[in-house]
Design an enzyme around this catalytic site. Structure first.
Site, PDB file in Angstrom:
ATOM      1  N   HIS A 251       0.836  -1.282   0.066  1.00 26.48           N
ATOM      2  CA  HIS A 251      -0.024  -0.078   0.028  1.00 26.48           C
ATOM      3  C   HIS A 251       1.004   1.103  -0.024  1.00 26.48           C
ATOM      4  O   HIS A 251       1.864   1.263   0.156  1.00 26.48           O
ATOM      5  CB  HIS A 251      -0.678   0.003   1.180  1.00 26.48           C
ATOM      6  CG  HIS A 251      -0.261   0.228   2.449  1.00 26.48           C
ATOM      7  ND1 HIS A 251       0.708  -0.776   3.098  1.00 26.48           N
ATOM      8  CD2 HIS A 251      -0.053   1.388   3.502  1.00 26.48           C
ATOM      9  CE1 HIS A 251       1.173  -0.155   4.249  1.00 26.48           C
ATOM     10  NE2 HIS A 251       0.963   0.966   4.250  1.00 26.48           N
TER      11      HIS A 251
ATOM     12  N   ASP B 225       0.573   5.106   1.951  1.00 26.74           N
ATOM     13  CA  ASP B 225      -0.247   5.418   2.992  1.00 26.74           C
ATOM     14  C   ASP B 225      -1.425   6.530   2.980  1.00 26.74           C
ATOM     15  O   ASP B 225      -1.356   7.558   2.090  1.00 26.74           O
ATOM     16  CB  ASP B 225       0.650   6.168   4.158  1.00 26.74           C
ATOM     17  CG  ASP B 225       1.655   5.303   4.807  1.00 26.74           C
ATOM     18  OD1 ASP B 225       1.388   3.973   4.998  1.00 26.74           O
ATOM     19  OD2 ASP B 225       2.914   5.626   4.836  1.00 26.74           O
TER      20      ASP B 225
ATOM     21  N   HIS C 157       4.618  -0.050   0.331  1.00 30.73           N
ATOM     22  CA  HIS C 157       5.511  -0.698   1.348  1.00 30.73           C
ATOM     23  C   HIS C 157       4.510  -1.633   1.857  1.00 30.73           C
ATOM     24  O   HIS C 157       3.275  -1.601   1.531  1.00 30.73           O
ATOM     25  CB  HIS C 157       6.044   0.332   2.412  1.00 30.73           C
ATOM     26  CG  HIS C 157       5.023   1.116   3.098  1.00 30.73           C
ATOM     27  ND1 HIS C 157       4.752   2.273   2.294  1.00 30.73           N
ATOM     28  CD2 HIS C 157       4.571   0.881   4.223  1.00 30.73           C
ATOM     29  CE1 HIS C 157       3.473   2.868   3.220  1.00 30.73           C
ATOM     30  NE2 HIS C 157       3.678   2.191   4.498  1.00 30.73           N
TER      31      HIS C 157
ATOM     32  N   ARG D 268       4.799   6.692  14.015  1.00 32.07           N
ATOM     33  CA  ARG D 268       4.912   7.209  12.681  1.00 32.07           C
ATOM     34  C   ARG D 268       4.530   8.612  12.655  1.00 32.07           C
ATOM     35  O   ARG D 268       3.449   8.877  13.245  1.00 32.07           O
ATOM     36  CB  ARG D 268       4.366   6.303  11.725  1.00 32.07           C
ATOM     37  CG  ARG D 268       4.330   6.635   9.903  1.00 32.07           C
ATOM     38  CD  ARG D 268       3.517   5.668   9.290  1.00 32.07           C
ATOM     39  NE  ARG D 268       2.434   6.315   8.951  1.00 32.07           N
ATOM     40  CZ  ARG D 268       1.213   5.741   8.346  1.00 32.07           C
ATOM     41  NH1 ARG D 268       1.256   4.422   7.799  1.00 32.07           N
ATOM     42  NH2 ARG D 268       0.256   6.466   8.003  1.00 32.07           N
TER      43      ARG D 268
HETATM   44  C1  SIN Z   1       3.114   1.409   7.759  1.00 32.09           C
HETATM   45  O1  SIN Z   1       2.386   0.821   6.888  1.00 32.09           O
HETATM   46  O2  SIN Z   1       3.176   2.526   8.282  1.00 32.09           O
HETATM   47  C2  SIN Z   1       3.770   0.428   8.775  1.00 32.09           C
HETATM   48  C3  SIN Z   1       5.074  -0.137   8.383  1.00 32.09           C
HETATM   49  C4  SIN Z   1       5.689  -1.020   9.261  1.00 32.09           C
HETATM   50  O3  SIN Z   1       5.175  -1.110  10.211  1.00 32.09           O
HETATM   51  O4  SIN Z   1       6.822  -1.460   8.765  1.00 32.09           O
END
Ligand code: SIN
Length: 294
Positions: free
Chosen positions: A119, A121, A268, A283
């Site tokens: 995905h 974000d 990612h 984050r």
């Molecule tokens: C996310 O999608 O921001 C999480 C990525 C992660 O936890 O590695």
């Protein structure tokens, strides 16, 4: 009859640097991802250092900083160098939480781990975050918990010219209900989760390069075609990402690593291979602009 042979190779970009005025980078893979050593993100950065980070980000798409010791304010202050901080739709109506910090926590009791599936974000937002900065402080004792990243410029360049031309005319719907209710079972805020339409191929506002901009986390369907046609088009795009490891790099976290990625040209996926161990991070994301039609 002549048969055109399409190359399966996307050449390495000649313009990509490893030496900047204030630091050097160590590439993680030839096409995406680099580690930066020698910057302490808890201290004020010079204009030169910020300019170099911005240039390295444009060059490498994913930047990894090891051995950082950041409190929330320092994490957010670093994020603000790149724009206004984003408030996640899952935070709306939850005044008990810092709206600019998204906790990424997985334990043996978790029903899901955030981002387990390719995905970009919050692409359901009208103006999705241009980038995210994840600071992991606890990694699983058994190892694992890596994050995979993919270069979506390159995914776009791997499409044949007729397919690219076809996709360039299309838009797709990105719906927050799919991950946040469908996968995470969260209660939606008043008015529901965001749902917006974006071009299937967009253009990165800084580099000007075209990007394939659909993702399996949020994109529900292509607009203006039959549902079964939409499914086939999206599956083709998602499959390209899954089966082409040359698009990818893999970030192995150590405690106190900060990784920043550009949501406009990457996707990612978090790997949950460490059950029943735990992983913890926070984050910060930065507001971008509406993804432009090419
Ligand atoms: C996310 O999608 O921001 C999480 C990525 C992660 O936890 O590695």
């Amino acid at each position: 009859m002549t048969v055109a042979v399409l190359s399966k190779h996307v050449p390495i970009e000649e313009t990509r640097r490893t030496e900047y005025a204030s630091f050097k980078v160590q590439p993680i893979s030839p096409h995406i991802g680099a580690e930066i050593r020698g910057l302490d993100l808890s201290k004020p950065l010079s204009e030169q250092q910020i300019a170099d980070v911005k240039q390295a980000w444009a060059d490498w798409l994913v930047l990894v900083f090891r051995d950082q010791h950041l409190d929330r304010e320092a994490h957010k202050a670093f994020g603000r160098h790149f724009g206004r901080l984003h408030v996640h739709p899952m935070h709306h109506g939850r005044p008990d939480q810092d709206p600019e910090i998204l906790v990424v926590k997985t334990t043996a009791k978790s029903a899901y781990t955030a981002g387990e599936g390719w995905h970009t974000d919050v692409s359901c937002d009208a103006i999705p975050p241009l980038g995210s900065l994840l600071y992991i402080t606890q990694t699983p004792e058994c190892g694992g918990g890596d994050t995979l990243f993919a270069n979506m410029y390159m995914a776009c360049e791997m499409l044949s010219p007729p397919m690219r031309t076809f996709l360039e005319g299309l838009t797709a719907v990105h719906d927050g209900a799919m991950p946040y209710i469908g996968n995470y079972r969260s209660t939606p805020p008043e008015g529901g989760y965001p749902r917006h339409e974006h071009p299937v191929i967009t253009r990165h506002p800084v580099t000007g390069r075209e990007v394939l901009y659909v993702n399996s986390g949020f994109t529900t369907h292509i607009v203006g075609v039959q549902r079964w046609e939409s499914r086939a088009i999206l599956d083709m795009c998602f499959d390209l990402l899954r089966r082409e490891p040359k698009l990818h790099c893999r970030v192995r976290w150590e405690p106190n690593t900060l990784t920043m990625w550009d949501n406009r040209c990457t996707q990612h996926q978090a790997v949950w291979d460490y059950y029943p161990y735990s992983r913890y991070g926070e984050r910060v994301s930065v507001v971008g602009e509406e993804p432009p039609a090419r």
